[in-house]
Design a protein around this motif. Sequence first.
Motif, PDB file in Angstrom:
ATOM      1  N   ILE A 161      22.969   0.892  -5.665  1.00  0.00           N
ATOM      2  CA  ILE A 161      22.733  -0.543  -5.511  1.00  0.00           C
ATOM      3  C   ILE A 161      21.450  -0.789  -4.714  1.00  0.00           C
ATOM      4  CG2 ILE A 161      24.152  -0.987  -3.431  1.00  0.00           C
ATOM      5  CD1 ILE A 161      24.470  -3.143  -6.466  1.00  0.00           C
ATOM      6  N   ARG A 162      21.215   0.042  -3.701  1.00  0.00           N
ATOM      7  CA  ARG A 162      19.945  -0.017  -2.979  1.00  0.00           C
ATOM      8  C   ARG A 162      19.360   1.390  -2.927  1.00  0.00           C
ATOM      9  NH1 ARG A 162      23.040  -3.893  -1.254  1.00  0.00           N
ATOM     10  NH2 ARG A 162      24.439  -2.399  -0.307  1.00  0.00           N
ATOM     11  N   TYR A 193      17.944  -8.769  -9.661  1.00  0.00           N
ATOM     12  CA  TYR A 193      17.727  -7.668  -8.705  1.00  0.00           C
ATOM     13  C   TYR A 193      18.722  -6.529  -8.887  1.00  0.00           C
ATOM     14  CZ  TYR A 193      21.610 -10.301  -6.858  1.00  0.00           C
ATOM     15  OH  TYR A 193      22.814 -10.953  -6.763  1.00  0.00           O
ATOM     16  N   CYS A 194      19.714  -6.710  -9.759  1.00  0.00           N
ATOM     17  CA  CYS A 194      20.898  -5.852  -9.688  1.00  0.00           C
ATOM     18  C   CYS A 194      20.960  -4.801 -10.794  1.00  0.00           C
ATOM     19  CB  CYS A 194      22.146  -6.728  -9.731  1.00  0.00           C
ATOM     20  SG  CYS A 194      23.651  -5.768  -9.534  1.00  0.00           S
ATOM     21  N   THR A 211      35.208  -8.857  -6.194  1.00  0.00           N
ATOM     22  CA  THR A 211      34.368  -9.903  -5.642  1.00  0.00           C
ATOM     23  C   THR A 211      34.365 -11.104  -6.584  1.00  0.00           C
ATOM     24  OG1 THR A 211      32.894  -8.319  -4.562  1.00  0.00           O
ATOM     25  CG2 THR A 211      31.984 -10.460  -5.028  1.00  0.00           C
ATOM     26  N   PRO A 218      29.862 -14.189  -2.691  1.00  0.00           N
ATOM     27  CA  PRO A 218      28.454 -13.934  -2.376  1.00  0.00           C
ATOM     28  C   PRO A 218      27.548 -15.070  -2.839  1.00  0.00           C
ATOM     29  CG  PRO A 218      29.470 -11.991  -3.319  1.00  0.00           C
ATOM     30  CD  PRO A 218      30.444 -13.117  -3.504  1.00  0.00           C
ATOM     31  N   GLN A 249      23.960 -14.992  -1.876  1.00  0.00           N
ATOM     32  CA  GLN A 249      22.675 -14.268  -1.989  1.00  0.00           C
ATOM     33  C   GLN A 249      21.500 -15.010  -1.371  1.00  0.00           C
ATOM     34  OE1 GLN A 249      23.503 -11.427  -2.708  1.00  0.00           O
ATOM     35  NE2 GLN A 249      25.053 -11.405  -4.304  1.00  0.00           N
ATOM     36  N   ARG A 265      20.899 -16.319 -10.615  1.00  0.00           N
ATOM     37  CA  ARG A 265      22.279 -16.350 -10.118  1.00  0.00           C
ATOM     38  C   ARG A 265      23.161 -17.398 -10.807  1.00  0.00           C
ATOM     39  NH1 ARG A 265      25.442 -12.642  -7.863  1.00  0.00           N
ATOM     40  NH2 ARG A 265      26.590 -14.115  -6.584  1.00  0.00           N
ATOM     41  N   ILE A 308      24.331 -11.713   1.410  1.00  0.00           N
ATOM     42  CA  ILE A 308      23.015 -12.369   1.362  1.00  0.00           C
ATOM     43  C   ILE A 308      21.912 -11.319   1.293  1.00  0.00           C
ATOM     44  CG2 ILE A 308      21.359 -13.767   2.707  1.00  0.00           C
ATOM     45  CD1 ILE A 308      23.677 -15.539   3.511  1.00  0.00           C
ATOM     46  N   ILE A 309      20.923 -11.597   0.457  1.00  0.00           N
ATOM     47  CA  ILE A 309      19.748 -10.717   0.360  1.00  0.00           C
ATOM     48  C   ILE A 309      18.555 -11.467   0.956  1.00  0.00           C
ATOM     49  CG2 ILE A 309      18.134  -9.591  -1.240  1.00  0.00           C
ATOM     50  CD1 ILE A 309      20.444  -9.357  -3.257  1.00  0.00           C
ATOM     51  N   PHE A 324      21.557  -7.875   3.397  1.00  0.00           N
ATOM     52  CA  PHE A 324      20.763  -6.755   2.903  1.00  0.00           C
ATOM     53  C   PHE A 324      19.304  -7.161   2.766  1.00  0.00           C
ATOM     54  CE2 PHE A 324      24.922  -6.996   0.760  1.00  0.00           C
ATOM     55  CZ  PHE A 324      25.528  -5.855   1.291  1.00  0.00           C
ATOM     56  N   LYS A 325      18.423  -6.170   2.976  1.00  0.00           N
ATOM     57  CA  LYS A 325      17.019  -6.380   2.630  1.00  0.00           C
ATOM     58  C   LYS A 325      16.888  -6.105   1.137  1.00  0.00           C
ATOM     59  CE  LYS A 325      15.529  -3.517   5.946  1.00  0.00           C
ATOM     60  NZ  LYS A 325      14.557  -2.690   6.649  1.00  0.00           N
ATOM     61  N   TYR A 326      16.136  -6.933   0.444  1.00  0.00           N
ATOM     62  CA  TYR A 326      15.949  -6.708  -0.988  1.00  0.00           C
ATOM     63  C   TYR A 326      15.389  -5.313  -1.229  1.00  0.00           C
ATOM     64  CZ  TYR A 326      13.660  -6.692  -5.503  1.00  0.00           C
ATOM     65  OH  TYR A 326      13.239  -6.326  -6.753  1.00  0.00           O
ATOM     66  N   SER A 327      16.005  -4.618  -2.175  1.00  0.00           N
ATOM     67  CA  SER A 327      15.571  -3.267  -2.513  1.00  0.00           C
ATOM     68  C   SER A 327      15.254  -3.223  -4.016  1.00  0.00           C
ATOM     69  CB  SER A 327      16.718  -2.298  -2.162  1.00  0.00           C
ATOM     70  OG  SER A 327      16.486  -1.029  -2.677  1.00  0.00           O
ATOM     71  N   ARG A 350      15.009  -2.107  -7.627  1.00  0.00           N
ATOM     72  CA  ARG A 350      15.767  -1.078  -8.336  1.00  0.00           C
ATOM     73  C   ARG A 350      15.225  -0.872  -9.742  1.00  0.00           C
ATOM     74  NH1 ARG A 350      16.381   1.735  -5.901  1.00  0.00           N
ATOM     75  NH2 ARG A 350      18.203   2.877  -6.565  1.00  0.00           N
TER      76      ARG A 350
HETATM   77  N1  SAM Z   1      29.152  -8.413  -8.069  1.00  0.00           N
HETATM   78  C1  SAM Z   1      29.034  -8.863  -6.772  1.00  0.00           C
HETATM   79  C2  SAM Z   1      28.297 -10.208  -6.757  1.00  0.00           C
HETATM   80  O1  SAM Z   1      27.962 -10.737  -7.747  1.00  0.00           O
HETATM   81  O2  SAM Z   1      28.037 -10.684  -5.701  1.00  0.00           O
HETATM   82  C3  SAM Z   1      28.396  -7.872  -5.824  1.00  0.00           C
HETATM   83  C4  SAM Z   1      27.893  -6.587  -6.337  1.00  0.00           C
HETATM   84  S1  SAM Z   1      26.892  -5.600  -5.324  1.00  0.00           S
HETATM   85  C5  SAM Z   1      27.795  -4.111  -5.410  1.00  0.00           C
HETATM   86  C6  SAM Z   1      27.134  -6.024  -3.663  1.00  0.00           C
HETATM   87  C7  SAM Z   1      25.965  -6.697  -3.030  1.00  0.00           C
HETATM   88  O3  SAM Z   1      24.848  -5.850  -2.979  1.00  0.00           O
HETATM   89  C8  SAM Z   1      25.448  -7.930  -3.752  1.00  0.00           C
HETATM   90  O4  SAM Z   1      26.233  -9.049  -3.539  1.00  0.00           O
HETATM   91  C9  SAM Z   1      24.070  -8.076  -3.186  1.00  0.00           C
HETATM   92  O5  SAM Z   1      24.067  -8.856  -2.028  1.00  0.00           O
HETATM   93  C10 SAM Z   1      23.687  -6.653  -2.823  1.00  0.00           C
HETATM   94  N2  SAM Z   1      22.635  -6.148  -3.718  1.00  0.00           N
HETATM   95  C11 SAM Z   1      22.715  -5.923  -5.032  1.00  0.00           C
HETATM   96  N3  SAM Z   1      21.526  -5.502  -5.513  1.00  0.00           N
HETATM   97  C12 SAM Z   1      20.677  -5.464  -4.457  1.00  0.00           C
HETATM   98  C13 SAM Z   1      19.300  -5.118  -4.298  1.00  0.00           C
HETATM   99  N4  SAM Z   1      18.563  -4.750  -5.335  1.00  0.00           N
HETATM  100  N5  SAM Z   1      18.765  -5.194  -3.057  1.00  0.00           N
HETATM  101  C14 SAM Z   1      19.505  -5.571  -1.996  1.00  0.00           C
HETATM  102  N6  SAM Z   1      20.801  -5.914  -2.092  1.00  0.00           N
HETATM  103  C15 SAM Z   1      21.379  -5.862  -3.300  1.00  0.00           C
END
Ligand code: SAM
Length: 492
Positions: free
Chosen positions: A106-107, A216-217, A289, A316, A318, A330, A357-358, A387-390, A392
Motif C-alpha cells: 500500500i505504501r 493513489y491506490c 472498511t 476514511p 482521505q 474519491r 487521511i493522506i 499517512f504521507k502520500y506514497s 505507487r
Molecule cells: N479501502 C479502504 C478505503 O477506501 O478507505 C482503505 C484501503 S487502504 C488498505 C488503507 C489506507 O491506506 C487508505 O485509506 C489510505 O489512507 C492509505 N493509502 C492507500 N494508498 C496510499 C498511498 N499511495 N499513499 C499513502 N497512503 C495510502
Amino acid sequence: MGKTFDIGLERLTGGSEFSIGSGITTKNQGTTKDKDGFVHAGTGIEASQLGGKRSASRGTFFLETFGCQMNDHDSEKVAGVLLSRGYQQVESPESASLILYNTCSIREKAAQKVFSRLGEFGLTPSDGRIIGVLGCVAQQEGKEIFRRAPWVSLVCGSASYSKLPELLEKVEAGNQRVTGLDTDTDETFETPVTRRDNPWRAYLTIIEGCDKACSYCVVPYTRGPERSRASDSILREVRQLADLGYSEVQLLGQTVNSYADPTARKMRFSELLLAVADAPGIRRVRFTTSHPSDFTQDIVDAIDAQPKLCNHVHLPVQSGSTKVLRAMQRTYTREEYLEKIAIIRSAKRPISITTDIIVGFPGETDEDLSETLSLLEAVKYDAMFSFKYSPRPHTPSLKMSDAIPEEEKSRRLGILQEKQREIQTARHSTMIGETFELLVGGKSRRENQWSGHTSCHRVINFSSQEQALLGKYVQVRVTGATPNGLSGEQAP
Ligand code: SAM
Ligand code: SF4
C-alpha cells in the motif's frame, strides 16, 4: 494517533496461536505478546479433537504477515491450508522448511520491508528451504521477484489464493518458479480449514478486491475486481464460529459496505449485518472498511435496531478538500462526506467514528490542508490513521505533477497529528467516570492488569482482582485518560 483503536492497520503480525476452522477451529495454548506488552492466550483445543484432518507430516512453515486485517485474515487461511496439508507452524524462519511472506504494497515502505527480509536469504543461501512471496507485493512485482531474489520459488497474489493447494503441490514437487498471478477470478478465497489467531474474535472476509479507482491506490491492481461472498456461506460460517465459542465477528472488505450478495437472496449489507447478529452466541458484530459513497441510512438503522452491532464506523475521508478528493477520484465531495457523518451522528446511541487521511497528495496546498484540519474539527474523530502520500506503481497519481517534497509531507503530517491529538485529549478527558463493557483480550505481565475492547472499539487497560478473565465480557469504569489511551478498573 489511532493507538486507542485497534483497527489493525499498519500492523506487522506473526501470531503464535493456532486455530483451524471451517466451522472447525483449534486454538493452541501458546501466547502472543502485543506492542503494549499484553499477552493474548489461546484455549488449547486440538485440530484432531474437532475433526480437522491432517495428512502425513511434510515439514515446517514460517509465515510472516505485513499490512492490514485482510492480510492477517488471508494468512489465517493460508496457515489453514498448510496445516491441513501436514505442515507444522514454527516461530522462526531458521527452523522452517517453507518460509512465506504475506506482503503489503500500500505504501513504499511496506513493500521495501519484504525485499529486506528476502535479502537476508541472499546473504545466507536458502539451503534447500522453499521461500514464497504472497499477497500484494507478489501481485505488484510478479516474476520480477524471481530476478531480484532468485532463491524465491513461489510468487502468489491474493486473487490466486484459492489455487494455493495446487501451487504448493508444484513447489513441493521441486518446481523453482511457480506463480499464481491472475486477478480475473470470480472466486473468493474460501478455505476448508482456517487457522484463527484470536480465540474469541473472528475475522470473516465478505468481499474481496475493489471496484473503486482511487488514483493513489494499488489495491484494485493487487487484489483485483470486487467479488462478494454468498450470504448463505457467510451465515453458515458465522453459526459455526458461534458454536465454537467465538462471540465477536468482524466482517472485512476493502469496501465492506459495497457488499452485493451474489445469491438469489440479494441480501443488502445492512440485512446481512442483522442476520449475522442473529446467530445464537454472537454478541458483537463489527465491519471494516466502509466507503463513504456506499454508506447509507439503513446501516445506521440496523445499528439502532440491534445492540449487537458495534457502535463504531471506520469511514476514511482521505482529505477535507473537495479539490483534492476529486484528484484522488474519491467519488464524493467534502459536503457529501459530511452528510454521511450526519447520518451516523443521528443514530440513537453514540457511534464512534474513525478515519484515514493522506497528506501531501500531488497538488495539495496549504489551503487544502486547512480544509482537512477544519474537517477534523467538524467531525471530531475518535481516532485517525494518517499517512504521507506514497507514489505507487500502476496508479494514475504516479503521473501527476506538483509532487510535494518529503520534508513538506512530514511537516503537514505533524500539523495534522497535533490537531487530532488535541481532539482526542479533550474527548478522552470527558470519558473519565464512564463505564464500558469490554471483551477481555489481553493480560499484562503486571499483576492484576488486563486489557479489552469496547463495542466502540477502544482499547482500555484495566485492573481487576479476578482471575481467568480472558475471553469474558466485563464492565470497566474509566479512571484515567491520555491522548492515546484510557485506563480503568473493573466495575462491580
Ligand atoms: N479501502 C479502504 C478505503 O477506501 O478507505 C482503505 C484501503 S487502504 C488498505 C488503507 C489506507 O491506506 C487508505 O485509506 C489510505 O489512507 C492509505 N493509502 C492507500 N494508498 C496510499 C498511498 N499511495 N499513499 C499513502 N497512503 C495510502
Ligand atoms: Fe484503495 Fe480506494 Fe479501493 Fe479503498 S476504495 S481499496 S483506497 S481504491
